[in-house]
Design a protein around this motif. Sequence first.
Motif, short mmCIF file in Angstrom:
data_model
loop_
_atom_site.label_atom_id
_atom_site.label_comp_id
_atom_site.label_asym_id
_atom_site.label_seq_id
_atom_site.Cartn_x
_atom_site.Cartn_y
_atom_site.Cartn_z
N ARG A 20 51.64 33.37 74.93
CA ARG A 20 50.75 32.90 73.84
C ARG A 20 51.43 31.80 73.03
O ARG A 20 50.81 30.80 72.67
CB ARG A 20 50.37 34.07 72.92
CG ARG A 20 49.37 35.02 73.55
CD ARG A 20 48.79 35.98 72.50
NE ARG A 20 49.77 36.88 71.94
CZ ARG A 20 50.08 38.07 72.45
NH1 ARG A 20 49.49 38.49 73.54
NH2 ARG A 20 50.99 38.84 71.87
N GLU A 24 49.99 27.97 72.63
CA GLU A 24 49.66 27.39 71.32
C GLU A 24 50.45 26.11 71.09
O GLU A 24 49.90 25.08 70.68
CB GLU A 24 49.96 28.41 70.21
CG GLU A 24 49.59 27.88 68.84
CD GLU A 24 49.56 28.99 67.79
OE1 GLU A 24 49.94 30.13 68.10
OE2 GLU A 24 49.15 28.69 66.66
N ALA A 37 43.31 25.60 69.69
CA ALA A 37 44.42 26.40 70.21
C ALA A 37 44.11 27.89 70.10
O ALA A 37 44.34 28.65 71.05
CB ALA A 37 45.71 26.07 69.44
N GLY A 38 43.54 28.30 68.97
CA GLY A 38 43.19 29.71 68.79
C GLY A 38 42.21 30.18 69.85
O GLY A 38 42.39 31.24 70.46
N ASP A 39 41.18 29.37 70.11
CA ASP A 39 40.19 29.74 71.12
C ASP A 39 40.83 29.88 72.51
O ASP A 39 40.62 30.87 73.21
CB ASP A 39 39.10 28.66 71.21
CG ASP A 39 38.13 28.69 70.04
OD1 ASP A 39 38.25 29.60 69.20
OD2 ASP A 39 37.27 27.81 69.97
N VAL A 41 44.01 30.16 73.38
CA VAL A 41 45.03 31.20 73.50
C VAL A 41 44.38 32.57 73.64
O VAL A 41 44.77 33.38 74.50
CB VAL A 41 46.00 31.17 72.29
CG1 VAL A 41 46.95 32.37 72.33
CG2 VAL A 41 46.80 29.88 72.28
N LEU A 42 43.36 32.84 72.84
CA LEU A 42 42.66 34.13 72.95
C LEU A 42 42.05 34.29 74.33
O LEU A 42 42.15 35.35 74.96
CB LEU A 42 41.55 34.23 71.89
CG LEU A 42 41.98 34.61 70.47
CD1 LEU A 42 40.81 34.42 69.51
CD2 LEU A 42 42.46 36.04 70.41
N ASN B 102 42.21 33.84 63.70
CA ASN B 102 42.05 34.22 65.10
C ASN B 102 41.57 35.66 65.24
O ASN B 102 40.84 35.99 66.18
CB ASN B 102 43.36 34.03 65.86
CG ASN B 102 43.64 32.56 66.14
OD1 ASN B 102 42.71 31.78 66.35
ND2 ASN B 102 44.90 32.19 66.12
N LYS B 105 37.95 35.59 64.67
CA LYS B 105 37.30 34.98 65.84
C LYS B 105 37.05 36.04 66.92
O LYS B 105 35.97 36.11 67.51
CB LYS B 105 38.21 33.87 66.37
CG LYS B 105 37.58 32.92 67.32
CD LYS B 105 38.52 31.78 67.63
CE LYS B 105 38.59 30.76 66.52
NZ LYS B 105 39.32 29.56 66.86
#
Lengths: 143, 130
Positions: A20, A24, A37-39, A41-42, B102, B105
């Motif tokens: 992760r 990122e 990046a959040g999207d 990485v998740l 996050n 999200k």
Amino acid sequence: MKSLTLRYSGATVRDLNDIREFLESAILNLGGDENIAGDLVLAANEAVTNSLLHGYGDQPGAVSLCVETEGEDLLVRLLDSAPPFDPTTVPPPDINRPLEERPLGGLGVHMMRQLTDELVYRATDDNRNELTFIKRGVLSPVQ
Amino acid sequence: MEINSWHETGHVPVTILQLKGDLTSEDELVQKAQAAFQDGARNIVLDLSHVPYISSAGLRAIHMVYMLLRSADPVDEEQAARGIARDTYKSPHLKLVKPTKNGLKALSTAGYDIFLDIFDTNPQAVASFK
């Protein structure tokens, strides 16, 4: 095109935190913002977790992650040598049903779909799984 | 993951579970919640302000805590059936506090924010229990 790659010959779930962090950092370095990046990485975390836990049966396995730019698009490409599995064929859950009527789990592929603009699977010529997460038009044209 | 727990009393007794670290597996949170439940906890706040990421396994853990608390309150089931039909139902026994960007999200992608109240602070969440 620019790219940054992380390769493991024997990754396990203990490597997920480092994966992760790599994703990122690579996404930000290649011009993506924190939201993108959040999207990604998740989404990619779900795929790598599936690969390690289900594909490799919680045993060490080869995993490669490549963050790439293509024009204004940002891509994360995951390659593994686990048995063939195409997550894009998994039916979507009904997230509007109340929690008590929903099965426990089954949200990983849903997150992959929802957090990317496009999710593409292909089996490579050398029989690896390649899953690509694409965010369209998120990079400045001058990147 | 580190989970700290303590009790507070508003209108009713409330157990706060403060999570620190990525919520990417279900075991630790579920075990902690089950232990609190066995000690009598029926109202739980999950403080998510120090949770950078929530994976689908983490969402599954939150789901299991929700179901655990629900199992002790048959009245909640009736209220849920009516409230869900009107889009007004929120769990009366499980509240969330300040998920990170996050974290939120992940919660909203899964639709969990529809059924779980989210507050900015623990005192606000504690005060919301009736």
